[in-house]
Write an enzyme that holds these catalytic residues in place. Structure first.
Site, PDB file in Angstrom:
ATOM      1  N   GLU A  31       0.867  -1.326  -0.018  1.00  0.00           N
ATOM      2  CA  GLU A  31       0.000  -0.006  -0.053  1.00  0.00           C
ATOM      3  C   GLU A  31       0.764   1.286   0.014  1.00  0.00           C
ATOM      4  O   GLU A  31       1.904   1.180   0.721  1.00  0.00           O
ATOM      5  CB  GLU A  31      -1.138  -0.111   1.265  1.00  0.00           C
ATOM      6  CG  GLU A  31      -2.194   0.547   0.977  1.00  0.00           C
ATOM      7  CD  GLU A  31      -3.083  -0.229   0.038  1.00  0.00           C
ATOM      8  OE1 GLU A  31      -3.003  -0.019  -1.291  1.00  0.00           O
ATOM      9  OE2 GLU A  31      -3.738  -1.189   0.497  1.00  0.00           O
ATOM     10  N   HIS A  32       0.663   2.207  -0.715  1.00  0.00           N
ATOM     11  CA  HIS A  32       1.337   3.607  -1.047  1.00  0.00           C
ATOM     12  C   HIS A  32       2.661   3.088  -1.536  1.00  0.00           C
ATOM     13  O   HIS A  32       3.816   3.719  -1.222  1.00  0.00           O
ATOM     14  CB  HIS A  32       1.381   4.320   0.471  1.00  0.00           C
ATOM     15  CG  HIS A  32       0.018   5.002   0.501  1.00  0.00           C
ATOM     16  ND1 HIS A  32      -0.440   6.159  -0.043  1.00  0.00           N
ATOM     17  CD2 HIS A  32      -1.130   4.618   1.087  1.00  0.00           C
ATOM     18  CE1 HIS A  32      -1.700   6.365   0.339  1.00  0.00           C
ATOM     19  NE2 HIS A  32      -2.081   5.567   1.218  1.00  0.00           N
ATOM     20  N   ASP A  34       2.861   1.759  -4.829  1.00  0.00           N
ATOM     21  CA  ASP A  34       2.985   1.897  -6.343  1.00  0.00           C
ATOM     22  C   ASP A  34       3.825   3.347  -6.692  1.00  0.00           C
ATOM     23  O   ASP A  34       4.707   3.264  -7.724  1.00  0.00           O
ATOM     24  CB  ASP A  34       1.580   2.106  -7.159  1.00  0.00           C
ATOM     25  CG  ASP A  34       0.807   2.948  -6.490  1.00  0.00           C
ATOM     26  OD1 ASP A  34       1.047   4.010  -5.392  1.00  0.00           O
ATOM     27  OD2 ASP A  34      -0.379   2.977  -7.033  1.00  0.00           O
ATOM     28  N   ALA A 119     -15.416   3.844  -1.246  1.00  0.00           N
ATOM     29  CA  ALA A 119     -15.034   2.625  -0.315  1.00  0.00           C
ATOM     30  C   ALA A 119     -13.756   2.177  -0.510  1.00  0.00           C
ATOM     31  O   ALA A 119     -13.226   1.092   0.013  1.00  0.00           O
ATOM     32  CB  ALA A 119     -15.920   1.479  -0.526  1.00  0.00           C
ATOM     33  N   SER A 123     -13.387   2.931  -7.314  1.00  0.00           N
ATOM     34  CA  SER A 123     -14.481   3.155  -8.482  1.00  0.00           C
ATOM     35  C   SER A 123     -14.091   4.173  -9.561  1.00  0.00           C
ATOM     36  O   SER A 123     -14.616   4.158 -10.587  1.00  0.00           O
ATOM     37  CB  SER A 123     -15.822   3.655  -7.811  1.00  0.00           C
ATOM     38  OG  SER A 123     -15.359   4.839  -7.194  1.00  0.00           O
ATOM     39  N   SER A 124     -13.517   5.146  -9.018  1.00  0.00           N
ATOM     40  CA  SER A 124     -12.941   6.102  -9.969  1.00  0.00           C
ATOM     41  C   SER A 124     -12.095   5.482 -11.177  1.00  0.00           C
ATOM     42  O   SER A 124     -11.977   5.917 -12.416  1.00  0.00           O
ATOM     43  CB  SER A 124     -12.582   7.491  -9.420  1.00  0.00           C
ATOM     44  OG  SER A 124     -11.244   7.318  -8.874  1.00  0.00           O
ATOM     45  N   ASP A 168      -4.243   0.894  -9.318  1.00  0.00           N
ATOM     46  CA  ASP A 168      -5.851   0.903  -9.367  1.00  0.00           C
ATOM     47  C   ASP A 168      -6.262   0.537 -10.697  1.00  0.00           C
ATOM     48  O   ASP A 168      -7.054  -0.221 -11.285  1.00  0.00           O
ATOM     49  CB  ASP A 168      -6.687   2.104  -8.935  1.00  0.00           C
ATOM     50  CG  ASP A 168      -6.239   2.315  -7.558  1.00  0.00           C
ATOM     51  OD1 ASP A 168      -5.526   1.249  -6.883  1.00  0.00           O
ATOM     52  OD2 ASP A 168      -6.632   3.515  -6.829  1.00  0.00           O
TER      53      ASP A 168
HETATM   54  C1  GLA Z   1      -4.919   4.859  -4.001  1.00  0.00           C
HETATM   55  C2  GLA Z   1      -4.329   5.346  -5.344  1.00  0.00           C
HETATM   56  C3  GLA Z   1      -3.346   4.133  -5.653  1.00  0.00           C
HETATM   57  C4  GLA Z   1      -2.451   3.785  -4.435  1.00  0.00           C
HETATM   58  C5  GLA Z   1      -3.236   3.555  -3.300  1.00  0.00           C
HETATM   59  C6  GLA Z   1      -2.543   3.304  -2.227  1.00  0.00           C
HETATM   60  O1  GLA Z   1      -5.788   3.866  -4.214  1.00  0.00           O
HETATM   61  O2  GLA Z   1      -5.001   5.648  -6.613  1.00  0.00           O
HETATM   62  O3  GLA Z   1      -2.376   4.532  -6.806  1.00  0.00           O
HETATM   63  O4  GLA Z   1      -1.455   4.768  -4.304  1.00  0.00           O
HETATM   64  O5  GLA Z   1      -4.138   4.503  -2.938  1.00  0.00           O
HETATM   65  O6  GLA Z   1      -1.746   2.145  -2.226  1.00  0.00           O
END
Ligand code: GLA
Length: 382
Positions: A31-32, A34, A119, A123-124, A168
């Site tokens: 997470e965080h 990418d 959530a 979705s975007s 995403d």
């Molecule tokens: C959001 C961002 C992703 C990623 C996550 C955290 O979903 O769109 O690019 O950085 O947060 O992992």
């Protein structure tokens, strides 16, 4: 859902539309990471955005959103940015495709979906991927899938002001049923990893806090800046470093006095996550879900205490998971609301979900929503 969209299209625009879908995503770990050039482990889910679409032979796009009950109309030029917030995504996608020499012309579309909004299920990104995939197909633009993901990401950067990473959009475009994606966000190299926790007696469930905190996008952008500050300081000693992922743990220690305490904490989380992902992947290879689950708890702690992107509701659900002996649990996605992702022994599932609902409702006044995760295919024509 598909039928509603197609009949709505008929009602407003007439016959002959094509139908496309692009899903939301979950992320097991990473997470965080990418936008720090690291690995992520997402998978597409069985909740998607659907687009019915047809070229209209004109110079305008007309899009009806079933969920918002609104019609957006814009010319395919930068100055005609639509007023509706939701319509800026398809508008941005069109602009990004045109910037890359994609021949996008006027079209009519109806859009809807069942990815819960806000959530943390992207979705975007699903909305952007659905339009990018559909427009690429109906106008024969010839973009590769990876380019479509990048078009969605640039839309977030340039039309929504969120400096997000690629996870995403990539998951929404590249998802594959029964598989998670191990994606190197620096090179966009990826591999599919079969993921079937049920065969080992586990289930994956999301608990949605149904809260979305204000200013999440500016807080997100600030996290990214902190990471960049750390890289800049480290690069003075180690010029080969381009992203935080390249950094060895002791290199971060060297600049402790040179960056703010806040930037240090953010970078410390990312370097820790690098080790956890490695451990998680090794555990998964051996079907060792217990070790994988431990990594998820540690990630949550890092996101909550060091990266500071959690919130009381997410921390609470994580604690419930812990005392209900859930194998792994953590907040998922950008943070400040949204879901926790939980890896739970099938025999613990009912007790956990009941406890989470009751205890959460007693504290916050409403129950969390519960989504069972089905890992599904990415963007496609239906
Ligand atoms: C959001 C961002 C992703 C990623 C996550 C955290 O979903 O769109 O690019 O950085 O947060 O992992």
């Amino acid at each position: 859902m598909q039928n509603i969209i197609v009949s709505k299209f008929k009602e407003i625009f007439g016959t002959g539309c094509a139908l496309y879908a692009a899903p939301g995503r979950v992320n097991l770990i990473g997470e965080h990471t990418d936008y720090n050039g690291g690995y992520v482990l997402p998978g597409a889910i069985d909740k998607a955005i659907y687009v019915a679409i047809k070229p209209n032979g004109g110079a305008k796009a007309r899009i009806f959103s079933v969920q918002n009950d609104e019609m957006a109309e814009f010319r395919l030029c930068e100055s005609d940015i639509p007023a509706f917030q939701w319509a800026r995504y398809p508008f941005g996608v069109c602009m990004e495709m045109i910037k890359r020499d994609g021949r996008v012309e006027g079209f009519d579309a109806v859009v809807s979906g069942d990815v819960p909004l806000g959530a943390g299920l992207s979705s975007s990104a699903a909305l952007c991927s659905a339009f990018a995939f559909a427009l690429n197909d109906i106008f024969g633009c010839g973009f590769e899938r990876a380019e479509l993901a990048l078009i969605g990401q640039s839309t977030e950067h340039n039309y929504e002001g969120v400096k997000c990473g690629i996870m995403d959009q990539f998951a929404s475009i590249f998802g594959r049923k029964g598989n998670i994606i191990r994606l190197n966000c620096n090179t966009l190299d990826y591999e599919y990893i079969p993921f079937d926790p049920e065969s080992a007696g586990y289930r994956l469930v999301l608990l949605d806090t149904r809260v979305k905190h204000e200013l999440a996008s500016s807080a997100y952008n600030r996290r990214r800046e902190s990471c960049e500050n750390a890289v800049e300081a480290i690069r003075k000693r180690h010029p080969e470093v381009e992203v935080l992922w390249d950094v060895e743990p002791d290199w971060l220690e060297e600049v402790r006095g040179e960056i703010s305490a806040e930037d240090f904490k953010r970078a410390e989380y990312v370097t820790g996550e690098k080790q956890r992902i490695q451990c998680f992947c090794e555990a998964l290879e051996e079907d060792d879900y217990e070790t994988a689950g431990e990594m998820m708890y540690l990630t949550h702690e890092g996101l909550s205490k060091l990266y500071e992107v959690s919130c009381p509701e997410l921390d609470f659900l994580n604690e419930v998971a812990c005392h209900e002996s859930v194998t792994g649990s953590r907040m998922m996605g950008g943070g400040f609301g949204g879901c926790t992702i939980n890896l739970v022994g099938a025999d613990r599932y009912d007790a956990f979900v009941d406890a989470a609902k009751t205890e959460f409702a007693a504290k916050f006044g409403h129950e969390p929503s519960v989504y069972d995760v089905v890992i599904s295919d990415g963007a496609r024509k239906l």
